[in-house]
Design an enzyme around this catalytic site. Structure first.
Site, PDB file in Angstrom:
ATOM      1  N   ASP A 208       0.850  -1.223   0.034  1.00 51.14           N
ATOM      2  CA  ASP A 208      -0.079  -0.025   0.104  1.00 51.14           C
ATOM      3  C   ASP A 208       0.988   1.189   0.043  1.00 51.14           C
ATOM      4  OD1 ASP A 208      -2.272   1.640   0.131  1.00 51.14           O
ATOM      5  OD2 ASP A 208      -2.554   1.200   2.174  1.00 51.14           O
ATOM      6  N   SER A 209       0.305   2.454  -0.255  1.00 48.31           N
ATOM      7  CA  SER A 209       1.091   3.772  -0.107  1.00 48.31           C
ATOM      8  C   SER A 209       1.238   4.106   1.580  1.00 48.31           C
ATOM      9  CB  SER A 209       0.198   4.773  -0.742  1.00 48.31           C
ATOM     10  OG  SER A 209      -1.156   5.066  -0.251  1.00 48.31           O
TER      11      SER A 209
ATOM     12  N   CYS B 181      -4.655  -1.340  -1.888  1.00 46.48           N
ATOM     13  CA  CYS B 181      -4.680  -0.051  -2.341  1.00 46.48           C
ATOM     14  C   CYS B 181      -5.860   0.251  -3.242  1.00 46.48           C
ATOM     15  CB  CYS B 181      -3.475   0.635  -2.443  1.00 46.48           C
ATOM     16  SG  CYS B 181      -3.462   2.349  -3.091  1.00 46.48           S
ATOM     17  N   ASN B 182      -6.824   0.806  -3.219  1.00 45.17           N
ATOM     18  CA  ASN B 182      -7.868   0.839  -4.247  1.00 45.17           C
ATOM     19  C   ASN B 182      -7.517   1.619  -5.463  1.00 45.17           C
ATOM     20  OD1 ASN B 182      -9.338   0.291  -1.593  1.00 45.17           O
ATOM     21  ND2 ASN B 182     -10.810  -0.005  -3.260  1.00 45.17           N
ATOM     22  N   THR B 183      -6.594   2.583  -5.113  1.00 44.07           N
ATOM     23  CA  THR B 183      -5.986   3.601  -6.243  1.00 44.07           C
ATOM     24  C   THR B 183      -5.245   2.741  -7.006  1.00 44.07           C
ATOM     25  OG1 THR B 183      -6.492   5.568  -4.784  1.00 44.07           O
ATOM     26  CG2 THR B 183      -4.869   5.763  -6.937  1.00 44.07           C
TER      27      THR B 183
ATOM     28  N   GLU C 229      -4.039   7.710   9.106  1.00 43.70           N
ATOM     29  CA  GLU C 229      -2.530   7.698   9.104  1.00 43.70           C
ATOM     30  C   GLU C 229      -2.151   8.272  10.835  1.00 43.70           C
ATOM     31  OE1 GLU C 229       0.163   6.654   7.297  1.00 43.70           O
ATOM     32  OE2 GLU C 229      -0.780   5.911   5.713  1.00 43.70           O
TER      33      GLU C 229
ATOM     34  N   CYS D 197     -11.680   2.897   0.403  1.00 38.83           N
ATOM     35  CA  CYS D 197     -10.157   3.088   0.380  1.00 38.83           C
ATOM     36  C   CYS D 197      -9.597   2.184   1.679  1.00 38.83           C
ATOM     37  CB  CYS D 197      -9.763   4.511   0.657  1.00 38.83           C
ATOM     38  SG  CYS D 197      -8.166   4.921   1.285  1.00 38.83           S
TER      39      CYS D 197
ATOM     40  N   HIS E 160      -7.945   2.599   3.805  1.00 40.15           N
ATOM     41  CA  HIS E 160      -7.534   3.488   4.883  1.00 40.15           C
ATOM     42  C   HIS E 160      -8.487   3.303   5.885  1.00 40.15           C
ATOM     43  CE1 HIS E 160      -3.640   4.717   3.338  1.00 40.15           C
ATOM     44  NE2 HIS E 160      -3.520   5.159   4.473  1.00 40.15           N
TER      45      HIS E 160
END
Length: 263
Positions: A10-11, A74-76, A151, A182, A184
């Protein structure tokens, strides 16, 4: 049967929500959690950079570890990178997509899709809505601030419910099901539920991803002891000590720095 080596990418820390679901099913395998915080947030990257960074980092990790399966948590990234990664790798690659289909099946009013601005604006997302929720009203909400709040929460910062209410304001009272689009956002599930109300059902992709991973791995290792859990980041993370404390609650060892090479 030996342990499987599962790479979750993931990012940022959002992929931990997916990790939790996979780990619940496969607690005896080894996990490598790699997050590209140097390029966070992914929703603001061009597609070409997103593809290059993701493919390079994952291949870099596979040069060092005998990975059996890759989960793009990560969806993006999933909407852009999966075909490229699958063409490069001989092992399974699993991605995440917004849970539009299950949400539309249980909604009797309207569905809210909470995601990053990039996910909300992608044609891929529009196609999911067209294919799986053609008769339903779907209210779209794209927010980068929610990613930041998740985060921050994992580093011990309190969540300001008044600010969260402002972010989610367009959905309040308008929907009966919300898709956490997302990875997150399940980290903020309790707070989001408080703001939207207990009558709004929250849906995410975590359990479906875990089920898919378990199927592809044949239900995982039969070892009795827990596997190895290691976390890697592409740049020194902010509030690293606090983040390590949170990762410890997931049973991860302290973060190891894993910079992108060859650029």
């Amino acid at each position: 049967m030996g342990r499987n080596n599962i790479l979750i990418f993931d990012s940022g820390v959002g992929g931990l929500s997916v990790f939790k679901e996979i780990y619940r099913r496969l607690p005896h395998d080894n996990y490598f959690y790699l997050f590209d915080n140097e390029a966070y947030p992914y929703g603001e990257l061009s597609q070409s950079i997103l593809i290059e960074r993701t493919c390079r980092l994952i291949n870099q990790m596979m040069d060092e570890q005998p990975i059996d399966i890759v989960v793009i948590a990560c969806n993006t990234a999933s909407t852009v990178v999966l075909p490229h990664l699958r063409s490069q790798l001989s092992i399974p690659v699993v991605g995440v997509v917004p849970a539009i289909k299950p949400a539309s099946l249980i909604s009797t009013k309207a569905v809210g899709l909470i995601a990053t601005p990039a996910t909300v604006s992608r044609q891929y997302t529009r196609d999911l809505i067209r294919d799986f929720a053609p008769e339903k009203e779907v209210v779209l909400l794209g927010s980068t601030r929610l990613v930041e709040m998740a985060e921050e929460k994992l580093r011990g910062f309190p969540i300001d419910l008044t600010e969260l209410q402002q972010v989610l304001n367009s959905l309040i009272g308008q929907i009966d099901v919300a898709v956490l689009g997302c990875t997150h956002f399940p980290l903020l599930k309790q707070e989001i539920s408080t703001v939207l109300g207990d009558d709004v059902v929250l849906v995410d992709s975590g359990s479906a991803i875990a089920k898919r991973v378990a199927y592809l791995l044949g239900e995982g290792s039969i070892q009795q002891e827990k596997g190895e859990l290691r976390a890697f980041c592409s740049a020194p993370p902010f509030e690293e000590e606090a983040l390590n404390q949170s990762l410890k609650t997931f049973s991860f060892s302290p973060i190891e720095h894993f910079p992108l090479r060859g650029v």
